[in-house]
Scaffold this active site. Structure first.
Site, PDB file in Angstrom:
ATOM      1  CG  HIS A  78      -1.700  -0.974   1.602  1.00 37.10           C
ATOM      2  ND1 HIS A  78      -2.021  -1.475   2.484  1.00 37.10           N
ATOM      3  CD2 HIS A  78      -2.488  -1.481   0.544  1.00 37.10           C
ATOM      4  CE1 HIS A  78      -3.044  -2.695   2.097  1.00 37.10           C
ATOM      5  NE2 HIS A  78      -3.538  -2.364   1.253  1.00 37.10           N
ATOM      6  CE  LYS A 119     -11.939  -7.325   1.433  1.00 38.66           C
ATOM      7  NZ  LYS A 119     -11.220  -6.879   1.464  1.00 38.66           N
ATOM      8  NE  ARG A 124      -2.948  -7.448  -4.208  1.00 36.13           N
ATOM      9  CZ  ARG A 124      -3.041  -7.222  -3.390  1.00 36.13           C
ATOM     10  NH1 ARG A 124      -2.608  -7.992  -2.120  1.00 36.13           N
ATOM     11  NH2 ARG A 124      -4.466  -6.774  -3.146  1.00 36.13           N
ATOM     12  CB  SER A 135      -4.175  -6.118   4.987  1.00 34.92           C
ATOM     13  OG  SER A 135      -4.226  -5.434   3.896  1.00 34.92           O
TER      14      SER A 135
END
Ligand code: ADP
Length: 172
Positions: free
Chosen positions: A26, A50, A104, A142
């Protein structure tokens, strides 16, 4: 007739994410987006669905600390705000014309492609800008940081020492 947006001389970008917690990946996107914009708004999605490890307030606080050590030679304005509404609505309230996303290899593409298309339909005047993940950070997520921390692994390749301490505290 296309919608005419009121002219805003500043190019403002919103970088949205859950940042649960913020990683080197990030921070790399933030530092690369900064020179391209006049102002960067880091939008921290509440994302209760989430089940984040850190509360919205904690994620904002951690980001604020991390940003302090980010090189910002042009002293660009950075703000860090939570949001729980539609991303394009949040971007509009911030007068942003750009959404910044990191990409990514492979895994992000389909989701990001669909999200950018949806946002474009909702707000054609806001463009999504993708920055390819830098080579050393491509594999950082993460989700994996939390898995590694839970199982007692080393976090120093993924997050700063301060973030590492905060993640470990959660699992102790
Ligand atoms: P979200 O819940 O929206 O996926 P994240 O906090 O996981 O939120 O990610 C926010 C943005 O940062 C996304 O565009 C994601 O692809 C990008 N990102 C996350 N990790 C990396 C990384 N290691 N390198 C580049 N971009 C990343």
């Amino acid at each position: 007739m296309p919608l005419k947006m009121p002219h805003n001389p500043l190019l403002i970008g919103v970088y949205p994410g859950t940042f649960d917690p913020v990683t080197f990946g990030h921070m790399d996107i933030i530092s690369r987006a900064l020179p391209l914009l006049d102002k960067l708004v880091i939008g921290v999605a509440e994302n209760a669905g989430k089940g984040p490890l850190f509360s919205l307030e904690e994620r904002i606080e951690i980001l604020k600390t991390e940003i302090k050590s980010l090189p910002n030679p042009e002293e660009k304005e950075i703000s860090i705000l939570g949001f729980n509404n539609l991303l394009v609505q949040f971007a509009e309230t911030q007068k942003a014309r750009v959404l910044v996303r990191g990409l990514r290899p492979v895994s992000d593409f389909e989701y990001e492609f669909q999200m950018a298309g949806t946002n474009r339909k909702l707000a054609p005047h806001i463009e999504t800008l993708f920055l390819m993940a830098s080579e050393p950070y491509q594999l950082i997520a993460s989700r994996f940081v939390k898995d590694v921390a839970r199982l007692g692994g080393e976090l120093s390749s993924f997050v700063s020492p301060e973030v590492g301490i905060r993640v470990r505290e959660k699992y102790n």
